[in-house]
Design a protein around this motif. Structure first.
Motif, mmCIF file in Angstrom:
data_model
loop_
_atom_site.group_PDB
_atom_site.id
_atom_site.type_symbol
_atom_site.label_atom_id
_atom_site.label_comp_id
_atom_site.label_asym_id
_atom_site.label_seq_id
_atom_site.Cartn_x
_atom_site.Cartn_y
_atom_site.Cartn_z
ATOM 1 N N GLY A 97 0.795 -1.236 0.000
ATOM 2 C CA GLY A 97 0.000 0.000 0.000
ATOM 3 C C GLY A 97 0.822 1.278 0.000
ATOM 4 N N GLY A 98 2.138 1.152 -0.165
ATOM 5 C CA GLY A 98 2.988 2.347 -0.240
ATOM 6 C C GLY A 98 3.374 2.855 1.139
ATOM 7 N N ILE A 99 4.290 3.813 1.142
ATOM 8 C CA ILE A 99 4.840 4.337 2.400
ATOM 9 C C ILE A 99 4.025 5.545 2.869
ATOM 10 N N ASP A 100 3.617 5.504 4.134
ATOM 11 C CA ASP A 100 2.836 6.621 4.694
ATOM 12 C C ASP A 100 3.751 7.773 5.097
ATOM 13 N N LEU A 101 4.842 7.428 5.778
ATOM 14 C CA LEU A 101 5.780 8.457 6.240
ATOM 15 C C LEU A 101 7.195 7.980 5.974
ATOM 16 N N GLN A 102 7.949 8.774 5.222
ATOM 17 C CA GLN A 102 9.342 8.424 4.921
ATOM 18 C C GLN A 102 10.274 9.367 5.678
ATOM 19 N N ILE A 103 11.192 8.803 6.450
ATOM 20 C CA ILE A 103 12.237 9.579 7.122
ATOM 21 C C ILE A 103 13.435 9.643 6.170
ATOM 22 N N LEU A 104 13.994 10.830 6.000
ATOM 23 C CA LEU A 104 15.149 10.994 5.108
ATOM 24 C C LEU A 104 16.256 11.776 5.797
ATOM 25 N N GLY A 105 17.493 11.438 5.453
ATOM 26 C CA GLY A 105 18.632 12.309 5.737
ATOM 27 C C GLY A 105 19.053 12.897 4.397
ATOM 28 N N ILE A 106 20.148 13.611 4.393
ATOM 29 C CA ILE A 106 20.641 14.173 3.125
ATOM 30 C C ILE A 106 22.161 14.064 3.098
ATOM 31 N N GLY A 107 22.712 13.720 1.949
ATOM 32 C CA GLY A 107 24.163 13.698 1.798
ATOM 33 C C GLY A 107 24.665 15.117 1.523
ATOM 34 N N GLN A 108 25.966 15.324 1.714
ATOM 35 C CA GLN A 108 26.515 16.669 1.460
ATOM 36 C C GLN A 108 26.349 17.071 0.003
ATOM 37 N N ASN A 109 26.261 16.079 -0.885
ATOM 38 C CA ASN A 109 26.059 16.387 -2.312
ATOM 39 C C ASN A 109 24.577 16.366 -2.696
ATOM 40 N N GLY A 110 23.717 16.346 -1.691
ATOM 41 C CA GLY A 110 22.277 16.392 -1.969
ATOM 42 C C GLY A 110 21.646 15.038 -2.174
ATOM 43 N N HIS A 111 22.411 13.942 -1.945
ATOM 44 C CA HIS A 111 21.777 12.641 -2.183
ATOM 45 C C HIS A 111 20.720 12.330 -1.120
ATOM 46 N N ILE A 112 19.686 11.639 -1.560
ATOM 47 C CA ILE A 112 18.672 11.114 -0.639
ATOM 48 C C ILE A 112 18.598 9.616 -0.892
ATOM 49 N N GLY A 113 18.480 8.822 0.196
ATOM 50 C CA GLY A 113 18.742 7.396 0.038
ATOM 51 C C GLY A 113 20.181 7.329 -0.441
#
Ligand code: GLP
Length: 241
Positions: A124-140
């Motif tokens: 059913g998909g993700i309700d809430l995704q927690i993210l960090g950020i890399g110094q170059n803007g990467h996510i995941g």
């Protein structure tokens, strides 16, 4: 994107935890997307503290991690499987078979990417995704240049990412060169996103995110196209805003 600024990392972790717990209280079978790295560990500690004190339950929660290194076994202390058990899963009441992380040791890695993407959709998909950020803007592990329409895929890690993450390994040579990561489009399908940004080393990335145009050269900028993103940033991370 809504920006919440806190005086320090501890407050950032506490505020992100309060909001995460409120989503769990609203939906006891929440599909929760999780991230690794140093940034969310404070949030995980707060979730554990709350679970112990207030008995918030994870018995019906499913978690989906963003990424995993390729070629590192689940038992290896550098795997994201190991990281998640150590920093969260072992300390709350979530059944381990409800915690999902891509398998970086799968025989057929392309098949594993397809399976993981489909698996999230079937739930059913993700309700809430927690993210960090890399110094170059990467996510995941979506490095600069990753197409915004990407789904779960294999990525060659940027040298700067390998260097940044070498702090967890014995040497730079030990850092894997590839990973499986949810794609930008997979992340954007999440109904809500919390982006955690902490420390002076992320100030430039946060300023680029807030001030520059949307571009595949800066993966996190895709989040500007999402209608339900909250950024939790501490004072040091906002230094260049
Ligand atoms: C890692 C992870 C990302 C994480 C980022 C920042 O490589 N794959 O999910 O957000 O780098 O990590 P940290 O929070 O340690 O700065």
């Amino acid at each position: 994107m809504k920006l919440i600024t806190t005086s320090n990392y501890e407050k950032l972790s506490q505020q992100a935890a309060v909001e995460t717990i409120s989503r769990i209280k609203r939906n006891s079978s929440l599909n929760l997307g999780l991230a690794t790295g140093s940034t969310p560990t404070g949030l995980y500690q707060e979730l554990i503290k709350d679970h112990k004190q207030n008995k918030t339950s994870y018995k019906e929660i499913n978690t989906f991690n963003l990424d995993e290194y390729i070629g590192i076994s689940k038992k290896d202390s550098n795997s994201y499987h190991y990281f998640m058990c150590e920093h969260l899963f072992e300390h709350i009441d979530i059944p381990l078979d409800q915690t999902h992380i891509p398998d970086g040791t799968a025989k057929d890695l392309d098949e594993e990417c397809k399976r993981y993407e489909q698996f999230i959709n079937e739930h059913g998909g993700i309700d809430l995704q927690i993210l960090g950020i890399g110094q170059n803007g990467h996510i995941g592990f979506n490095e600069p240049g990753t197409p915004f329409d990407s789904r779960t895929h294999i990525i060659d890690l940027a040298e700067s990412t390998r260097k940044a993450n070498s702090r967890f390994f014995d040497s730079l040579e030990d850092v894997p060169k590839q990973a499986i990561t949810m794609g930008i489009a997979s992340i954007m399908d999440s109904r809500e996103i919390f982006l955690l940004v902490s420390g002076a080393s992320k100030a430039k990335a946060l300023a680029t995110l807030m001030n520059d145009d949307i571009s595949e050269d800066f993966p996190a900028s895709a989040l500007k196209n999402h209608g339900n993103v909250t950024i939790f940033a501490d004072k040091d991370a906002t230094a260049l805003l």
